[in-house]
Design an enzyme around this catalytic site. Sequence first.
Site, PDB file in Angstrom:
ATOM      1  N   ARG A 109       0.822  -1.136  -0.051  1.00 53.00           N
ATOM      2  CA  ARG A 109      -0.068  -0.034   0.073  1.00 53.00           C
ATOM      3  C   ARG A 109       0.885   1.300   0.189  1.00 53.00           C
ATOM      4  O   ARG A 109       1.120   2.004  -1.078  1.00 53.00           O
ATOM      5  CB  ARG A 109      -1.096  -0.015   1.143  1.00 53.00           C
ATOM      6  CG  ARG A 109      -2.077   0.901   1.074  1.00 53.00           C
ATOM      7  CD  ARG A 109      -1.818   2.311   1.150  1.00 53.00           C
ATOM      8  NE  ARG A 109      -1.299   2.873   2.626  1.00 53.00           N
ATOM      9  CZ  ARG A 109      -0.830   3.962   2.618  1.00 53.00           C
ATOM     10  NH1 ARG A 109      -0.886   4.974   1.626  1.00 53.00           N
ATOM     11  NH2 ARG A 109      -0.132   4.213   3.812  1.00 53.00           N
ATOM     12  N   ASP A 110       1.542   1.578   1.163  1.00 48.76           N
ATOM     13  CA  ASP A 110       2.457   2.784   1.344  1.00 48.76           C
ATOM     14  C   ASP A 110       3.421   2.636   0.188  1.00 48.76           C
ATOM     15  O   ASP A 110       3.625   3.940  -0.484  1.00 48.76           O
ATOM     16  CB  ASP A 110       3.096   2.741   2.696  1.00 48.76           C
ATOM     17  CG  ASP A 110       3.660   4.263   3.053  1.00 48.76           C
ATOM     18  OD1 ASP A 110       3.440   5.018   2.044  1.00 48.76           O
ATOM     19  OD2 ASP A 110       4.132   4.395   3.838  1.00 48.76           O
ATOM     20  N   HIS A 116       7.519   4.513  12.186  1.00 48.36           N
ATOM     21  CA  HIS A 116       7.566   4.565  10.563  1.00 48.36           C
ATOM     22  C   HIS A 116       8.549   5.300  10.002  1.00 48.36           C
ATOM     23  O   HIS A 116       8.522   6.619   9.924  1.00 48.36           O
ATOM     24  CB  HIS A 116       6.236   4.803  10.153  1.00 48.36           C
ATOM     25  CG  HIS A 116       5.800   4.680   8.740  1.00 48.36           C
ATOM     26  ND1 HIS A 116       4.909   3.903   8.308  1.00 48.36           N
ATOM     27  CD2 HIS A 116       6.189   5.456   7.649  1.00 48.36           C
ATOM     28  CE1 HIS A 116       4.548   3.983   6.936  1.00 48.36           C
ATOM     29  NE2 HIS A 116       5.486   4.947   6.486  1.00 48.36           N
ATOM     30  N   HIS A 156      11.497   6.793   7.138  1.00 49.15           N
ATOM     31  CA  HIS A 156      11.697   7.043   5.951  1.00 49.15           C
ATOM     32  C   HIS A 156      13.032   7.518   5.765  1.00 49.15           C
ATOM     33  O   HIS A 156      13.756   8.057   6.614  1.00 49.15           O
ATOM     34  CB  HIS A 156      10.942   8.286   5.030  1.00 49.15           C
ATOM     35  CG  HIS A 156       9.559   7.769   4.806  1.00 49.15           C
ATOM     36  ND1 HIS A 156       8.627   8.547   3.950  1.00 49.15           N
ATOM     37  CD2 HIS A 156       8.805   6.818   5.164  1.00 49.15           C
ATOM     38  CE1 HIS A 156       7.538   7.882   3.881  1.00 49.15           C
ATOM     39  NE2 HIS A 156       7.395   7.031   4.636  1.00 49.15           N
ATOM     40  N   CYS A 199       9.789   9.054  -2.576  1.00 45.32           N
ATOM     41  CA  CYS A 199       9.431  10.180  -1.621  1.00 45.32           C
ATOM     42  C   CYS A 199       8.652  11.155  -2.469  1.00 45.32           C
ATOM     43  O   CYS A 199       9.209  11.818  -3.444  1.00 45.32           O
ATOM     44  CB  CYS A 199      10.739  10.764  -0.978  1.00 45.32           C
ATOM     45  SG  CYS A 199      10.229  12.159  -0.111  1.00 45.32           S
ATOM     46  N   ASN A 226       9.829   5.100   2.103  1.00 45.29           N
ATOM     47  CA  ASN A 226       9.880   4.053   3.190  1.00 45.29           C
ATOM     48  C   ASN A 226      11.138   3.446   3.361  1.00 45.29           C
ATOM     49  O   ASN A 226      11.986   2.904   2.217  1.00 45.29           O
ATOM     50  CB  ASN A 226       8.942   3.187   2.917  1.00 45.29           C
ATOM     51  CG  ASN A 226       7.447   3.402   2.916  1.00 45.29           C
ATOM     52  OD1 ASN A 226       7.069   4.271   3.950  1.00 45.29           O
ATOM     53  ND2 ASN A 226       6.959   3.656   1.753  1.00 45.29           N
TER      54      ASN A 226
HETATM   55 MG    MG Z   1       5.547   5.657   4.386  1.00 42.56          MG
END
Ligand code: MG
Length: 307
Positions: free
Chosen positions: A17-18, A212, A214, A245, A254
């Site tokens: 998803r992300d 979470h 990045h 990004c 991520n």
């Molecule tokens: Mg993310």
Amino acid sequence: MLGHLPKKVRIVEVGPRDGLQNEKTIVSMEDKVTFIKMLAASGMHEIEANSFVRVEKIPQMSDGIELFSSLKKESSLKNTKLISLIPNEKGLENALKAGVTEIAVVTATSNTFNKTNINATTDESLKRIDAVVARANKEGLRTRAYISTVFGCPYEGKTSLTELKRVANHLESLGVYEISLGDTIGIANPLQVKDTIQFLKADFSLDFFAMHFHDTRGMAVANILASLDMGMTSFDSSAGGLGGCPYAKGASGNVATEDLVFLFSSMGIETGIDMEKLAQASSFILGKLSQRSSSSKNLTAYLASKA
Ligand code: MG
């Protein structure tokens, strides 16, 4: 530092998803199913699988109902928690039709970011979340919450810890089972991470949070180490570093799951993930995106050693 490391950590895979949401090449539903099955086969127990957003907003996620219904039919995914991102009540309605049992909601600590990202102020977004979580609770669904821009905002710069506490308190009062703290633009540093966790520790149990990060500035692993040292044991990551990004074209988003797997397993911390199978899953999806290289240093080194 590193005086009291945990025996094991928990990794939540957000690549499907992300990660995919920020990739331009549209991946077919069949390939998404294969990718998610490969991730589960590598030992991933919690996978953010898709989102139920408006089709015209994010074409990559337009197959929400169909994809989730297909995943539900896969016997190999019976023991995998599949999480769906839900932006609003309409999204939840569709998710319920598809048989979703785990959802995620998202807000941020920056008003400007929320307005740009989800067209609502922070308070308006919390109102939307109130409605979604109330219905989800009623339907017996479990909800995970994301807070974005915890360590900095692309529009406002530094964000407020007081606001973080306010938003986290609100989400906790709704009954979400976990809050994932997002370093949306990859701007955090280990000292800031330590101070933020220390700040939250006064009001919350630390196992209520996941981190979470990045890797936009190459700091994700350093920040994860700082979190680990502070007692955090849950981390989000994306297979192969999928996603890029959206705030800095060509930069990393991520943190890659492979980099976490190496970091943890090389220090004797259990992840439950099989690197060979994970590398196969990442290589599969990177191939579908026509990407010959990954932002993950460990995946690149691993594949080179096998070549
Ligand atoms: Mg993310």
